[in-house]
Design a protein around this motif. Structure first.
Motif, PDB file in Angstrom:
ATOM      1  N   ASN A  95       6.675  -2.026 -13.513  1.00 12.22           N
ATOM      2  CA  ASN A  95       5.739  -3.146 -13.483  1.00 12.22           C
ATOM      3  C   ASN A  95       4.310  -2.611 -13.368  1.00 12.22           C
ATOM      4  N   PRO A  96       3.305  -3.479 -13.492  1.00 12.46           N
ATOM      5  CA  PRO A  96       1.906  -3.021 -13.466  1.00 12.46           C
ATOM      6  C   PRO A  96       1.533  -2.283 -12.179  1.00 12.46           C
ATOM      7  N   ALA A  97       2.047  -2.728 -11.043  1.00 13.79           N
ATOM      8  CA  ALA A  97       1.719  -2.066  -9.771  1.00 13.79           C
ATOM      9  C   ALA A  97       2.273  -0.650  -9.748  1.00 13.79           C
ATOM     10  N   GLU A  98       3.498  -0.469 -10.240  1.00 13.83           N
ATOM     11  CA  GLU A  98       4.094   0.872 -10.285  1.00 13.83           C
ATOM     12  C   GLU A  98       3.317   1.775 -11.238  1.00 13.83           C
ATOM     13  N   ARG A  99       2.947   1.248 -12.376  1.00  8.23           N
ATOM     14  CA  ARG A  99       2.169   2.036 -13.345  1.00  8.23           C
ATOM     15  C   ARG A  99       0.846   2.477 -12.743  1.00  8.23           C
ATOM     16  N   ASP A 100       0.187   1.562 -12.044  1.00 12.34           N
ATOM     17  CA  ASP A 100      -1.107   1.874 -11.441  1.00 12.34           C
ATOM     18  C   ASP A 100      -0.944   2.903 -10.319  1.00 12.34           C
ATOM     19  N   ALA A 101       0.088   2.742  -9.489  1.00 10.24           N
ATOM     20  CA  ALA A 101       0.323   3.698  -8.401  1.00 10.24           C
ATOM     21  C   ALA A 101       0.630   5.088  -8.968  1.00 10.24           C
ATOM     22  N   THR A 102       1.410   5.142 -10.038  1.00  8.62           N
ATOM     23  CA  THR A 102       1.732   6.408 -10.686  1.00  8.62           C
ATOM     24  C   THR A 102       0.468   7.070 -11.225  1.00  8.62           C
ATOM     25  N   ARG A 103      -0.381   6.272 -11.858  1.00  9.52           N
ATOM     26  CA  ARG A 103      -1.629   6.818 -12.390  1.00  9.52           C
ATOM     27  C   ARG A 103      -2.518   7.336 -11.266  1.00  9.52           C
ATOM     28  N   ARG A 104      -2.589   6.600 -10.179  1.00 10.09           N
ATOM     29  CA  ARG A 104      -3.404   7.025  -9.037  1.00 10.09           C
ATOM     30  C   ARG A 104      -2.849   8.295  -8.410  1.00 10.09           C
ATOM     31  N   LEU A 105      -1.531   8.420  -8.326  1.00 10.67           N
ATOM     32  CA  LEU A 105      -0.923   9.647  -7.806  1.00 10.67           C
ATOM     33  C   LEU A 105      -1.283  10.838  -8.689  1.00 10.67           C
ATOM     34  N   ALA A 106      -1.234  10.651  -9.988  1.00  8.32           N
ATOM     35  CA  ALA A 106      -1.558  11.726 -10.921  1.00  8.32           C
ATOM     36  C   ALA A 106      -3.019  12.153 -10.822  1.00  8.32           C
ATOM     37  N   GLU A 107      -3.897  11.239 -10.394  1.00  8.80           N
ATOM     38  CA  GLU A 107      -5.332  11.541 -10.299  1.00  8.80           C
ATOM     39  C   GLU A 107      -5.706  12.266  -9.005  1.00  8.80           C
ATOM     40  N   LEU A 108      -4.792  12.314  -8.035  1.00  7.94           N
ATOM     41  CA  LEU A 108      -5.091  12.990  -6.771  1.00  7.94           C
ATOM     42  C   LEU A 108      -5.223  14.498  -6.973  1.00  7.94           C
ATOM     43  N   SER A 153      -6.525   2.538  -1.377  1.00  9.42           N
ATOM     44  CA  SER A 153      -7.845   1.931  -1.595  1.00  9.42           C
ATOM     45  C   SER A 153      -8.022   1.504  -3.047  1.00  9.42           C
ATOM     46  N   HIS A 154      -7.481   2.271  -3.983  1.00 14.71           N
ATOM     47  CA  HIS A 154      -7.584   1.891  -5.389  1.00 14.71           C
ATOM     48  C   HIS A 154      -6.702   0.693  -5.692  1.00 14.71           C
ATOM     49  N   LEU A 155      -5.520   0.650  -5.083  1.00 15.10           N
ATOM     50  CA  LEU A 155      -4.612  -0.463  -5.342  1.00 15.10           C
ATOM     51  C   LEU A 155      -5.118  -1.754  -4.713  1.00 15.10           C
ATOM     52  N   GLU A 156      -5.851  -1.659  -3.608  1.00 13.36           N
ATOM     53  CA  GLU A 156      -6.382  -2.853  -2.963  1.00 13.36           C
ATOM     54  C   GLU A 156      -7.510  -3.485  -3.771  1.00 13.36           C
ATOM     55  N   GLY A 164       7.101 -15.896  -7.807  1.00  9.82           N
ATOM     56  CA  GLY A 164       7.995 -16.561  -6.869  1.00  9.82           C
ATOM     57  C   GLY A 164       9.446 -16.549  -7.302  1.00  9.82           C
ATOM     58  N   PHE A 165       9.724 -16.432  -8.592  1.00  8.36           N
ATOM     59  CA  PHE A 165      11.098 -16.457  -9.065  1.00  8.36           C
ATOM     60  C   PHE A 165      11.735 -15.077  -9.073  1.00  8.36           C
ATOM     61  N   THR A 166      11.037 -14.090  -9.572  1.00 10.72           N
ATOM     62  CA  THR A 166      11.628 -12.758  -9.735  1.00 10.72           C
ATOM     63  C   THR A 166      11.210 -11.781  -8.656  1.00 10.72           C
ATOM     64  N   GLY A 167      10.118 -12.052  -7.947  1.00 10.28           N
ATOM     65  CA  GLY A 167       9.625 -11.107  -6.950  1.00 10.28           C
ATOM     66  C   GLY A 167       8.816  -9.977  -7.554  1.00 10.28           C
ATOM     67  N   GLU A 168       8.664  -9.982  -8.880  1.00  9.78           N
ATOM     68  CA  GLU A 168       7.919  -8.930  -9.559  1.00  9.78           C
ATOM     69  C   GLU A 168       6.425  -9.116  -9.322  1.00  9.78           C
ATOM     70  N   PRO A 169       5.688  -8.036  -9.019  1.00 15.88           N
ATOM     71  CA  PRO A 169       4.246  -8.193  -8.854  1.00 15.88           C
ATOM     72  C   PRO A 169       3.558  -8.354 -10.201  1.00 15.88           C
ATOM     73  N   PHE A 170       2.481  -9.105 -10.203  1.00 13.29           N
ATOM     74  CA  PHE A 170       1.635  -9.170 -11.379  1.00 13.29           C
ATOM     75  C   PHE A 170       0.198  -9.242 -10.904  1.00 13.29           C
ATOM     76  N   ALA A 171      -0.725  -8.831 -11.730  1.00 16.95           N
ATOM     77  CA  ALA A 171      -2.134  -8.716 -11.328  1.00 16.95           C
ATOM     78  C   ALA A 171      -2.946  -9.848 -11.928  1.00 16.95           C
TER      79      ALA A 171
END
Length: 182
Positions: A95-108, A153-156, A164-171
């Motif tokens: 999902n978008p949150a996982e993709r963003d977290a992965t990208r942020r991890l790679a940038e560390l 901090s980047h994710l915030e 509400g139906f699937t529990g999947e995050p969206f931005a």
């Protein structure tokens, strides 16, 4: 040590292969390069006349040393830089949150990234990480804490909500303006 016991211990370390490949990715290797280094590590282990006392520690330490040596090659570095855009293989269920977290991890910075991968995915203590990397446990904990703070901090900055139906995050990038009075 009996041959059966040696094979069982080696089988246990083989179960850690996925974690070592991910660790190789955190050290800046492509997936294929991490697999090559893992194979070299296991071959070196199999050729030892006796198993090391701390088998898992030996494998992680040996893998790290081989991975860092592997990275030093100029041609491999050029190939790695071209593949840097695909640090992790994207998943169709990602999902978008996982993709963003992965990208942020790679940038560390590599030092923070490798401690986070060893702590979360390989479940090492800070004491064990310190021993593997020749740093103090406090330094390992600091790198972990600072790396997670940067990711958080980047994710915030992005307002993620859950469906509400699937529990999947969206931005939501921005809210819609009101259409009219109701």
């Amino acid at each position: 040590m009996t041959k059966d016991l040696r094979l069982r211990e080696r089988g246990g370390i083989c179960a850690k292969a996925a974690g070592l490949i991910l660790y190789g990715r955190a050290l800046g290797l492509s997936h294929g390069e991490a697999e090559d280094v893992l194979q070299e590590t296991f071959l070196a282990l199999m050729q030892k006349p006796q198993l090391p006392r701390e088998l898992e520690h030996y494998c992680v330490r040996s893998f790290r040393n081989r991975a860092l040596n592997y990275r030093r090659s100029l041609w491999r570095r050029l190939t790695r830089e071209l593949e840097a855009q695909r640090w992790f293989d994207a998943s169709s269920t990602e999902n978008p949150a996982e993709r963003d977290a992965t990208r942020r991890l790679a940038e560390l910075p590599m030092e923070q990234r490798e401690v986070i991968v060893l702590k979360i995915w390989n479940q090492y203590t800070f004491e064990e990480i310190g021993g593997l990397l020749d740093i103090s446990p406090n330094t390992a904990a600091g790198r972990y804490r600072y790396g997670l703070q940067k990711i958080k901090s980047h994710l915030e900055e992005i307002d993620y909500e859950r469906n509400g139906f699937t529990g999947e995050p969206f931005a939501f990038l921005s809210t819609a303006s009101p259409v009219g009075d109701t």
